[in-house]
Design an enzyme around this catalytic site. Structure first.
Site, PDB file in Angstrom:
ATOM      1  N   ASP A 115      -1.212  -5.659 -18.535  1.00  0.00           N
ATOM      2  CA  ASP A 115      -0.239  -4.605 -18.864  1.00  0.00           C
ATOM      3  C   ASP A 115      -0.274  -4.149 -20.327  1.00  0.00           C
ATOM      4  O   ASP A 115       0.757  -3.719 -20.859  1.00  0.00           O
ATOM      5  CB  ASP A 115       1.208  -5.084 -18.529  1.00  0.00           C
ATOM      6  CG  ASP A 115       1.351  -5.487 -17.076  1.00  0.00           C
ATOM      7  OD1 ASP A 115       0.692  -4.873 -16.219  1.00  0.00           O
ATOM      8  OD2 ASP A 115       2.123  -6.416 -16.810  1.00  0.00           O
ATOM      9  N   GLY A 166       0.773  -1.246   0.000  1.00  0.00           N
ATOM     10  CA  GLY A 166       0.000   0.000   0.000  1.00  0.00           C
ATOM     11  C   GLY A 166       0.799   1.287   0.000  1.00  0.00           C
ATOM     12  O   GLY A 166       0.276   2.342   0.363  1.00  0.00           O
ATOM     13  N   SER A 167       2.055   1.238  -0.475  1.00  0.00           N
ATOM     14  CA  SER A 167       2.826   2.492  -0.454  1.00  0.00           C
ATOM     15  C   SER A 167       2.341   3.476  -1.516  1.00  0.00           C
ATOM     16  O   SER A 167       2.390   4.695  -1.316  1.00  0.00           O
ATOM     17  CB  SER A 167       4.327   2.227  -0.586  1.00  0.00           C
ATOM     18  OG  SER A 167       4.654   1.745  -1.863  1.00  0.00           O
ATOM     19  N   ASN A 168       1.853   2.979  -2.659  1.00  0.00           N
ATOM     20  CA  ASN A 168       1.295   3.899  -3.669  1.00  0.00           C
ATOM     21  C   ASN A 168      -0.032   4.482  -3.188  1.00  0.00           C
ATOM     22  O   ASN A 168      -0.324   5.659  -3.430  1.00  0.00           O
ATOM     23  CB  ASN A 168       1.123   3.179  -5.003  1.00  0.00           C
ATOM     24  CG  ASN A 168       2.425   3.062  -5.751  1.00  0.00           C
ATOM     25  OD1 ASN A 168       2.941   4.057  -6.258  1.00  0.00           O
ATOM     26  ND2 ASN A 168       2.988   1.869  -5.802  1.00  0.00           N
ATOM     27  N   GLU A 186       7.490   5.633  -8.648  1.00  0.00           N
ATOM     28  CA  GLU A 186       6.061   5.280  -8.742  1.00  0.00           C
ATOM     29  C   GLU A 186       5.209   6.224  -7.902  1.00  0.00           C
ATOM     30  O   GLU A 186       4.120   6.620  -8.301  1.00  0.00           O
ATOM     31  CB  GLU A 186       5.825   3.847  -8.237  1.00  0.00           C
ATOM     32  CG  GLU A 186       6.317   2.769  -9.149  1.00  0.00           C
ATOM     33  CD  GLU A 186       5.915   1.380  -8.642  1.00  0.00           C
ATOM     34  OE1 GLU A 186       4.785   1.221  -8.157  1.00  0.00           O
ATOM     35  OE2 GLU A 186       6.744   0.466  -8.725  1.00  0.00           O
ATOM     36  N   HIS A 219       2.756  -0.017 -13.185  1.00  0.00           N
ATOM     37  CA  HIS A 219       3.649  -1.162 -13.431  1.00  0.00           C
ATOM     38  C   HIS A 219       5.091  -0.674 -13.334  1.00  0.00           C
ATOM     39  O   HIS A 219       5.436   0.376 -13.877  1.00  0.00           O
ATOM     40  CB  HIS A 219       3.371  -1.742 -14.823  1.00  0.00           C
ATOM     41  CG  HIS A 219       4.190  -2.957 -15.108  1.00  0.00           C
ATOM     42  ND1 HIS A 219       3.876  -4.205 -14.622  1.00  0.00           N
ATOM     43  CD2 HIS A 219       5.359  -3.103 -15.787  1.00  0.00           C
ATOM     44  CE1 HIS A 219       4.789  -5.074 -15.003  1.00  0.00           C
ATOM     45  NE2 HIS A 219       5.701  -4.431 -15.711  1.00  0.00           N
TER      46      HIS A 219
HETATM   47  C1  GRF Z   1       4.196  -1.598  -7.188  1.00  0.00           C
HETATM   48  O1  GRF Z   1       5.520  -1.891  -7.471  1.00  0.00           O
HETATM   49  C2  GRF Z   1       3.390  -1.532  -8.468  1.00  0.00           C
HETATM   50  O2  GRF Z   1       4.156  -1.140  -9.566  1.00  0.00           O
HETATM   51  C3  GRF Z   1       2.936  -2.940  -8.645  1.00  0.00           C
HETATM   52  O3  GRF Z   1       2.693  -3.404  -7.353  1.00  0.00           O
HETATM   53  C4  GRF Z   1       3.493  -2.691  -6.429  1.00  0.00           C
HETATM   54  C5  GRF Z   1       2.598  -2.148  -5.370  1.00  0.00           C
HETATM   55  O4  GRF Z   1       3.340  -1.577  -4.320  1.00  0.00           O
HETATM   56  N1  GRF Z   1       1.792  -3.007  -9.516  1.00  0.00           N
HETATM   57  P1  GRF Z   1       2.571  -0.891  -3.113  1.00  0.00           P
HETATM   58  O5  GRF Z   1       1.624  -1.931  -2.538  1.00  0.00           O
HETATM   59  O6  GRF Z   1       1.842   0.294  -3.650  1.00  0.00           O
HETATM   60  O7  GRF Z   1       3.638  -0.520  -2.125  1.00  0.00           O
END
Ligand code: GRF
Length: 227
Positions: A162, A23-25, A191, A121
């Site tokens: 993708d 969940g970092s994004n 990202e 991605h």
């Molecule tokens: C990221 O590397 C994204 O590119 C891929 O899954 C990962 C998710 O990371 N689709 P996070 O859970 O958001 O930290």
């Protein structure tokens, strides 16, 4: 196709994650909204498993979370897709982000939210994508191939892995001393900025889909008619 929020309020965003997503994004979107960088708020996070850091992050931020398991006995892929679509429609969600959703999204959802689903991605697609290309596998393959740059792609989701139209790409250098882990860490930082830029582009600036190309537009989401 016209954006469907139907009012002047900010678009409503949902995030889909699978398994034990970190969940970092998602956190990056939450932080950007709280900092006033993003006008689009995450209103719902859907996971496939209740034991999931991404769902914990959402709950800590006061965001609604639900778990919809694709593996519930008797549930078909179609039924799983219907559950997701219903949950999104019921909450008037405009845009969906797949952030660590490592499954093929059911057709039901892709069709209902055509051009309104984003995926992030960790490579420059169409290189190093497709089924099985996630996490360590991507970065190991990048280093092994000898390419000198890799990066991040945010794209619209179609029914395959993708392959949908590309929204945003950001480049990251591959260094001589990189391991899959060090490269993954630099790509992940990239990202976190790219996902915020992509959501702003789709939800706040506007896009037009012209064949395979996504270009800026004054309409939130539209598709150029082919002759
Ligand atoms: C990221 O590397 C994204 O590119 C891929 O899954 C990962 C998710 O990371 N689709 P996070 O859970 O958001 O930290």
């Amino acid at each position: 196709m016209q954006h469907t929020s139907g009012n002047s309020q900010s678009p409503r965003l949902a995030v889909l994650v699978s398994g034990h997503a970190r969940g970092s994004n998602l956190q990056s979107l939450i932080d950007a909204y709280n900092a006033g960088i993003l006008a689009t708020s995450v209103v719902l996070v859907i996971g496939t498993n209740s034991d999931c850091k991404a769902l914990e992050r959402a709950q800590a931020a006061g965001i609604e979370t639900i778990v919809i398991s694709p593996n519930k006995p008797g549930r078909t892929d179609e039924g799983y897709g219907e559950c997701i679509s219903k949950a999104l429609i019921r909450r008037n969600v405009d845009i969906v982000c797949l952030l660590g959703y490592m499954r093929r999204l059911p057709t039901h959802v892709v069709t209902n939210f055509k051009y309104r689903i984003l995926n992030i991605h960790p490579s420059l697609l169409p290189l190093f994508g497709g089924q099985g290309m996630y996490g360590h596998n991507v970065h190991a393959a990048v280093i092994e191939s000898g390419v000198k740059v890799t990066g991040v792609t945010v794209h619209l989701v179609d029914e395959d892995y993708d392959t949908g139209p590309i929204l945003i790409q950001r480049v990251v250098d591959v260094l001589d001393e990189d391991t899959p882990e060090t490269l993954a860490a630099r790509v992940l930082e990239c990202e976190h900025r790219a996902i915020v830029d992509a959501v702003r582009l789709v939800a706040e600036t506007g896009i037009k889909i012209v064949g395979r190309r996504v270009v800026k537009s004054s309409t939130l989401i539209s598709q150029e008619q082919s002759n």
